[in-house]
Scaffold this motif. Structure first.
Motif, PDB file in Angstrom:
ATOM      1  N   ALA A  35      -0.441  15.264   4.782  1.00 48.45           N
ATOM      2  CA  ALA A  35      -0.084  14.995   3.384  1.00 48.45           C
ATOM      3  C   ALA A  35       1.433  14.909   3.213  1.00 48.45           C
ATOM      4  O   ALA A  35       1.947  14.028   2.510  1.00 48.45           O
ATOM      5  CB  ALA A  35      -0.659  16.082   2.481  1.00 48.45           C
ATOM      6  N   VAL A  36       2.167  15.815   3.861  1.00 46.34           N
ATOM      7  CA  VAL A  36       3.630  15.797   3.780  1.00 46.34           C
ATOM      8  C   VAL A  36       4.179  14.499   4.369  1.00 46.34           C
ATOM      9  O   VAL A  36       5.087  13.865   3.804  1.00 46.34           O
ATOM     10  CB  VAL A  36       4.233  17.022   4.507  1.00 46.34           C
ATOM     11  N   GLU A  37       3.623  14.074   5.492  1.00 38.13           N
ATOM     12  CA  GLU A  37       4.053  12.824   6.125  1.00 38.13           C
ATOM     13  C   GLU A  37       3.848  11.643   5.178  1.00 38.13           C
ATOM     14  O   GLU A  37       4.700  10.756   5.071  1.00 38.13           O
ATOM     15  CB  GLU A  37       3.271  12.613   7.421  1.00 38.13           C
ATOM     16  N   LYS A  38       2.721  11.636   4.476  1.00 35.86           N
ATOM     17  CA  LYS A  38       2.454  10.543   3.533  1.00 35.86           C
ATOM     18  C   LYS A  38       3.426  10.582   2.359  1.00 35.86           C
ATOM     19  O   LYS A  38       3.889   9.536   1.877  1.00 35.86           O
ATOM     20  CB  LYS A  38       1.009  10.624   3.037  1.00 35.86           C
ATOM     21  N   LEU A  39       3.733  11.786   1.865  1.00 34.76           N
ATOM     22  CA  LEU A  39       4.676  11.896   0.755  1.00 34.76           C
ATOM     23  C   LEU A  39       6.077  11.449   1.155  1.00 34.76           C
ATOM     24  O   LEU A  39       6.860  10.977   0.322  1.00 34.76           O
ATOM     25  CB  LEU A  39       4.714  13.335   0.235  1.00 34.76           C
ATOM     26  N   LEU A  40       6.411  11.595   2.429  1.00 33.67           N
ATOM     27  CA  LEU A  40       7.717  11.179   2.915  1.00 33.67           C
ATOM     28  C   LEU A  40       7.772   9.686   3.214  1.00 33.67           C
ATOM     29  O   LEU A  40       8.729   8.991   2.843  1.00 33.67           O
ATOM     30  CB  LEU A  40       8.081  11.952   4.195  1.00 33.67           C
ATOM     31  N   ARG A  41       6.735   9.186   3.895  1.00 35.73           N
ATOM     32  CA  ARG A  41       6.797   7.834   4.474  1.00 35.73           C
ATOM     33  C   ARG A  41       6.026   6.777   3.701  1.00 35.73           C
ATOM     34  O   ARG A  41       6.319   5.596   3.850  1.00 35.73           O
ATOM     35  CB  ARG A  41       6.249   7.867   5.910  1.00 35.73           C
ATOM     36  N   GLN A  42       5.053   7.187   2.908  1.00 35.85           N
ATOM     37  CA  GLN A  42       4.215   6.190   2.236  1.00 35.85           C
ATOM     38  C   GLN A  42       4.481   6.144   0.737  1.00 35.85           C
ATOM     39  O   GLN A  42       3.573   5.995  -0.088  1.00 35.85           O
ATOM     40  CB  GLN A  42       2.738   6.468   2.529  1.00 35.85           C
ATOM     41  N   VAL A  43       5.758   6.296   0.391  1.00 34.68           N
ATOM     42  CA  VAL A  43       6.204   6.230  -0.999  1.00 34.68           C
ATOM     43  C   VAL A  43       7.307   5.178  -1.096  1.00 34.68           C
ATOM     44  O   VAL A  43       8.220   5.145  -0.269  1.00 34.68           O
ATOM     45  CB  VAL A  43       6.736   7.600  -1.482  1.00 34.68           C
ATOM     46  N   ASP A  44       7.206   4.320  -2.089  1.00 32.80           N
ATOM     47  CA  ASP A  44       8.234   3.310  -2.328  1.00 32.80           C
ATOM     48  C   ASP A  44       9.320   3.924  -3.207  1.00 32.80           C
ATOM     49  O   ASP A  44       9.273   3.838  -4.436  1.00 32.80           O
ATOM     50  CB  ASP A  44       7.606   2.093  -3.009  1.00 32.80           C
ATOM     51  N   ASN A  59       0.814  -1.212   0.000  1.00 31.19           N
ATOM     52  CA  ASN A  59       0.000   0.000   0.000  1.00 31.19           C
ATOM     53  C   ASN A  59       0.852   1.268   0.000  1.00 31.19           C
ATOM     54  O   ASN A  59       0.460   2.297   0.561  1.00 31.19           O
ATOM     55  CB  ASN A  59      -0.963   0.018   1.191  1.00 31.19           C
ATOM     56  N   LEU A  60       2.012   1.201  -0.637  1.00 31.56           N
ATOM     57  CA  LEU A  60       2.873   2.366  -0.800  1.00 31.56           C
ATOM     58  C   LEU A  60       2.724   2.905  -2.222  1.00 31.56           C
ATOM     59  O   LEU A  60       2.510   2.144  -3.171  1.00 31.56           O
ATOM     60  CB  LEU A  60       4.335   2.002  -0.544  1.00 31.56           C
ATOM     61  N   MET A  61       2.854   4.226  -2.374  1.00 27.70           N
ATOM     62  CA  MET A  61       2.760   4.836  -3.697  1.00 27.70           C
ATOM     63  C   MET A  61       4.076   4.688  -4.455  1.00 27.70           C
ATOM     64  O   MET A  61       5.153   4.874  -3.881  1.00 27.70           O
ATOM     65  CB  MET A  61       2.406   6.319  -3.567  1.00 27.70           C
ATOM     66  N   ARG A  62       3.970   4.337  -5.732  1.00 24.96           N
ATOM     67  CA  ARG A  62       5.152   4.272  -6.591  1.00 24.96           C
ATOM     68  C   ARG A  62       5.368   5.632  -7.245  1.00 24.96           C
ATOM     69  O   ARG A  62       4.450   6.171  -7.871  1.00 24.96           O
ATOM     70  CB  ARG A  62       4.986   3.211  -7.679  1.00 24.96           C
ATOM     71  N   PRO A  63       6.556   6.192  -7.137  1.00 34.04           N
ATOM     72  CA  PRO A  63       6.814   7.487  -7.775  1.00 34.04           C
ATOM     73  C   PRO A  63       6.661   7.399  -9.291  1.00 34.04           C
ATOM     74  O   PRO A  63       6.897   6.345  -9.888  1.00 34.04           O
ATOM     75  CB  PRO A  63       8.270   7.792  -7.394  1.00 34.04           C
ATOM     76  N   LEU A  64       6.251   8.497  -9.902  1.00 33.36           N
ATOM     77  CA  LEU A  64       6.254   8.587 -11.358  1.00 33.36           C
ATOM     78  C   LEU A  64       7.666   8.953 -11.799  1.00 33.36           C
ATOM     79  O   LEU A  64       8.390   9.653 -11.072  1.00 33.36           O
ATOM     80  CB  LEU A  64       5.255   9.639 -11.843  1.00 33.36           C
ATOM     81  N   LYS A  65       8.043   8.490 -12.972  1.00 29.62           N
ATOM     82  CA  LYS A  65       9.448   8.637 -13.369  1.00 29.62           C
ATOM     83  C   LYS A  65       9.557   9.229 -14.769  1.00 29.62           C
ATOM     84  O   LYS A  65       8.805   8.862 -15.686  1.00 29.62           O
ATOM     85  CB  LYS A  65      10.142   7.271 -13.326  1.00 29.62           C
ATOM     86  N   ASN A  66      10.489  10.163 -14.907  1.00 28.72           N
ATOM     87  CA  ASN A  66      10.829  10.714 -16.217  1.00 28.72           C
ATOM     88  C   ASN A  66      12.265  11.208 -16.176  1.00 28.72           C
ATOM     89  O   ASN A  66      12.748  11.669 -15.134  1.00 28.72           O
ATOM     90  CB  ASN A  66       9.893  11.864 -16.600  1.00 28.72           C
ATOM     91  N   TYR A  67      12.935  11.101 -17.300  1.00 29.93           N
ATOM     92  CA  TYR A  67      14.349  11.491 -17.411  1.00 29.93           C
ATOM     93  C   TYR A  67      15.209  10.775 -16.360  1.00 29.93           C
ATOM     94  O   TYR A  67      16.246  11.298 -15.930  1.00 29.93           O
ATOM     95  CB  TYR A  67      14.515  13.006 -17.268  1.00 29.93           C
ATOM     96  N   GLY A  68      14.758   9.594 -15.920  1.00 28.46           N
ATOM     97  CA  GLY A  68      15.525   8.828 -14.948  1.00 28.46           C
ATOM     98  C   GLY A  68      15.351   9.265 -13.510  1.00 28.46           C
ATOM     99  O   GLY A  68      15.995   8.732 -12.618  1.00 28.46           O
ATOM    100  N   ILE A  69      14.458  10.241 -13.258  1.00 29.51           N
ATOM    101  CA  ILE A  69      14.253  10.785 -11.921  1.00 29.51           C
ATOM    102  C   ILE A  69      12.910  10.302 -11.370  1.00 29.51           C
ATOM    103  O   ILE A  69      11.865  10.482 -12.004  1.00 29.51           O
ATOM    104  CB  ILE A  69      14.271  12.330 -11.924  1.00 29.51           C
ATOM    105  N   ALA A  70      12.932   9.688 -10.189  1.00 29.28           N
ATOM    106  CA  ALA A  70      11.696   9.285  -9.512  1.00 29.28           C
ATOM    107  C   ALA A  70      11.084  10.501  -8.836  1.00 29.28           C
ATOM    108  O   ALA A  70      11.748  11.172  -8.041  1.00 29.28           O
ATOM    109  CB  ALA A  70      11.990   8.186  -8.485  1.00 29.28           C
ATOM    110  N   CYS A  71       9.822  10.799  -9.163  1.00 29.51           N
ATOM    111  CA  CYS A  71       9.184  12.019  -8.671  1.00 29.51           C
ATOM    112  C   CYS A  71       7.899  11.721  -7.905  1.00 29.51           C
ATOM    113  O   CYS A  71       7.137  10.834  -8.278  1.00 29.51           O
ATOM    114  CB  CYS A  71       8.848  12.952  -9.834  1.00 29.51           C
TER     115      CYS A  71
END
Length: 314
Positions: free
Chosen positions: A170-179, A135-147
């Motif tokens: 929301a900030v806590e989730k962006l920090l901790r709930q992202v793979d 249940n972690l969010m996968r970053p979107l990727k472009n130009y080799g950078i995970a965003c």
């Protein structure tokens, strides 16, 4: 605050509950002794004592303990006291340059500006993150950078009309709930100012250093100094300052004009005992490439605009 909680708060403050009048002491009648104290005086005293004990326990904990982001080796934050000084543009190009300078390094970019996310447009990314089995969010990727950005979770034109607690969540989730996977560097594009987000990020994760972006304009420098002082107070190393939009060169006659003043950031760096990490001119190609989602570091690596964006992070 739930109903029982706010009713208790009103009682503790001796305010009316449910729209009635505030409680008053019983009337005294001739020939009678002093009025009996309020029936809840003893319980009020015990509540006050309990609150004092709770406050002591909270203060004794001190600052929250920093916990590294899983899989991330180094975190660099880009900040500015004032909005509109080119911080996000610089953050994007620094992240891309870190990856370009060493192809073995994995770089991520986190947009911590909840109210005004810019990274999706600048990195030419759209869509919602997928979820892993954990249940972690996968970053979107472009130009080799995970965003990762709040911009991936809302409509592009939808405003975020939230109070502070929701923003912090929301900030806590962006920090901790992202793979994030395994990153050598995570560049965090901070919102302008020195508020809740900056304080929370600084106190909750270990940060290798902060870079302050500012134009040479006096109004921007006032807030840039506050930003640098804030990081020092929370014991985050300030790596240095970047002077952005330092000079405009006419593309036809090559005459140079210091639209926002000359060398203001350099003078501030001397006062604070900090390094100047870069001096970036006001160049139309830098603006156009970011607006089109093709940052100059990727789209025009041989151009004068690319050379102008060089920032040295030690």
């Amino acid at each position: 605050m739930g109903a029982p909680a706010w009713r208790w708060a009103l009682r503790a403050a001796r305010l009316p509950v449910g729209g009635g009048r505030a409680p008053t002491a019983p009337r005294r009648h001739p020939g009678c002794g002093p009025a009996a104290p309020f029936a809840d005086s003893a319980s009020s005293s015990s509540r006050d004592e309990a609150l004092r004990d709770k406050r002591v326990r909270i203060l004794s904990r001190g600052l929250p303990k920093q916990k590294p982001i899983e899989g991330v080796k180094q975190v660099v934050v880009l900040a500015s006291g004032k909005g509109g000084v080119g911080k996000s543009t610089t953050a994007v190009n620094i992240a891309l340059a870190l990856a370009a300078n060493d192809s073995t390094k994995e770089v991520g970019l986190l947009d911590a500006d909840i109210y005004g996310p810019s990274i999706p447009k600048m990195m030419n990314l759209k869509g919602n993150p997928e979820l892993t089995t954990k249940n972690l969010m996968r970053p979107l990727k472009n130009y080799g950078i995970a965003c990762m950005s709040m911009g991936f979770l809302i409509e592009e034109t939808a405003p975020v009309v939230w109070r502070g607690l929701m923003v912090m969540s929301a900030v806590e989730k962006l920090l901790r709930q992202v793979d994030w996977g395994q990153l050598d560097y995570l560049v965090i594009d901070m919102p302008p100012g020195t508020g809740d987000v900056q304080l929370s990020v600084s106190q909750n994760i270990p940060i290798a250093g902060a870079v302050i972006i500012s134009t040479p304009q006096d109004v921007a420098l006032l807030d840039a100094r506050k930003g640098a002082e804030m990081f020092r107070k929370v014991h985050v190393p300030v790596l240095g300052l970047v002077q952005n939009m330092s000079v405009f060169q006419c593309p036809k006659c090559k005459h140079e004009t210091h639209i926002f003043g000359a060398d203001g950031v350099r003078d501030l760096a001397k006062k604070l005992g900090l390094d100047i990490l870069g001096d970036i001119p006001l160049h139309v190609n830098i603006r156009e490439t970011c607006d089109s989602g093709q940052p100059v570091v990727i789209s025009q690596p041989q151009s004068d605009a690319f050379s102008a964006t060089t920032v040295t992070i030690r």
